[in-house]
Scaffold this active site. Structure first.
Site, short mmCIF file in Angstrom:
data_model
loop_
_atom_site.label_atom_id
_atom_site.label_comp_id
_atom_site.label_asym_id
_atom_site.label_seq_id
_atom_site.Cartn_x
_atom_site.Cartn_y
_atom_site.Cartn_z
CE LYS A 85 16.91 -36.34 68.30
NZ LYS A 85 15.58 -36.27 68.59
NE ARG B 171 11.64 -31.97 67.02
CZ ARG B 171 11.52 -33.11 67.69
NH1 ARG B 171 11.84 -33.17 68.95
NH2 ARG B 171 11.13 -34.19 67.11
NE ARG C 256 11.25 -44.35 66.41
CZ ARG C 256 11.81 -43.15 66.49
NH1 ARG C 256 13.00 -43.00 67.02
NH2 ARG C 256 11.19 -42.11 65.99
NE ARG D 149 6.89 -41.80 67.69
CZ ARG D 149 7.95 -41.01 67.84
NH1 ARG D 149 8.92 -41.34 68.65
NH2 ARG D 149 8.05 -39.89 67.17
NE ARG E 96 8.78 -37.63 63.46
CZ ARG E 96 9.19 -38.84 63.83
NH1 ARG E 96 8.74 -39.91 63.22
NH2 ARG E 96 10.03 -38.98 64.82
P1 AMP Z 1 9.98 -37.02 68.80
O1 AMP Z 1 9.49 -38.11 69.67
O2 AMP Z 1 11.10 -36.22 69.42
O3 AMP Z 1 10.32 -37.50 67.41
O4 AMP Z 1 8.78 -35.97 68.64
C1 AMP Z 1 7.55 -36.37 68.07
C2 AMP Z 1 6.72 -35.14 67.71
O5 AMP Z 1 6.45 -34.37 68.88
C3 AMP Z 1 7.36 -34.17 66.74
O6 AMP Z 1 7.20 -34.56 65.40
C4 AMP Z 1 6.60 -32.89 67.07
O7 AMP Z 1 5.28 -32.93 66.53
C5 AMP Z 1 6.46 -32.98 68.57
N1 AMP Z 1 7.61 -32.36 69.28
C6 AMP Z 1 8.53 -33.01 70.05
N2 AMP Z 1 9.42 -32.14 70.56
C7 AMP Z 1 9.07 -30.91 70.11
C8 AMP Z 1 9.61 -29.61 70.26
N3 AMP Z 1 10.72 -29.39 71.01
N4 AMP Z 1 9.00 -28.58 69.64
C9 AMP Z 1 7.88 -28.78 68.91
N5 AMP Z 1 7.33 -29.98 68.69
C10 AMP Z 1 7.91 -31.05 69.28
#
Ligand code: AMP
Length: 216
Positions: free
Chosen positions: A15, A90, A129, A162, A173
């Protein structure tokens, strides 16, 4: 009128990579909630201190905190023409909040590409990644390594794994995604906005499919 595209898909599906490409091609701002949280953690802001433990555990940050941060970001001038939303909304509450925010732009969510792949592929991708420290450029140790190990091709900064891309956290996740974000797929499908895209294809082919569907 401004154009807002919500990219949906599980962790590891590609994504973020596609959001960057779409944002450049369509000349729209790229809003990544995960990048915004990570930036705040890196800079040790108040918000960063509040959200760190959620990210470390692979859990969602509470809706009110997330919505306030996105609201701030959406009302910056570079979003005048619209934005690619990557990682937000989300949860259904976030989707409702987004709808209300966009009313203030006299806009709406125009399209929701939903990129999919089987769970074993997601774990392999996310757990391999590597991310660039300076600007979040994304690599994969097997499928798309940087030319020089540990160094970003684009800006020369350090490339790191990460904390939440370790196998156990990735698996968590994906579970959180299935429980909390899957309802959004139905929400946008009912609204006639969902476009399903096969995320197991090569990066260029996913982009082609995305652009083809969005230009229709
Ligand atoms: P991502 O980089 O999109 O995989 O997001 C990494 C982490 O950020 C997630 O596992 C959540 O802890 C937090 N996070 C990102 N976007 C959201 C969202 N829209 N709502 C809640 N937590 C989020």
């Amino acid at each position: 009128m401004a154009t807002f595209i919500v990219l949906l898909g599980p962790p590891g599906v590609g994504k973020g990579t596609q959001a960057r490409i779409l944002s450049e091609t369509k000349k729209l701002a790229h809003i990544s909630s995960g990048d915004l949280f990570r930036e705040n953690i890196k800079n040790q802001t108040e918000l960063g201190k509040v959200v760190k433990s959620y990210l470390d555990k692979g859990e969602l940050v509470p809706d009110d905190v997330t919505i306030a941060m996105i609201r701030d970001r959406l009302f910056r001038p570079d979003c005048g023409a619209g934005a690619i939303l990557d990682g937000f909304p989300r949860t259904p509450a976030q989707a409702d909040a987004l709808e209300n925010m966009l009313k203030e732009f006299k806009g709406e969510v125009n399209a929701v590409p939903y990129i999919t792949a089987a769970e074993n592929i997601l774990v392999e991708r996310a757990s391999g990644r590597w991310t660039c420290r300076a600007h979040g450029h994304i690599y994969h140790e097997k499928f798309n390594p940087p030319k020089q190990t540990g160094v970003c091709d684009v800006d020369g900064s350090e490339v790191y794994q990460r904390e939440d891309d370790k196998v156990e956290t990735v698996t968590k996740r994906i579970r959180v995604y299935i429980e909390q974000t899957m309802p959004l797929v139905e929400y946008y499908r009912k609204a006639g906005k969902l476009i399903e895209i096969d995320g197991t294809q090569a990066v260029e082919d996913v982009t082609k499919a995305l652009l083809g569907a969005l230009n229709k």
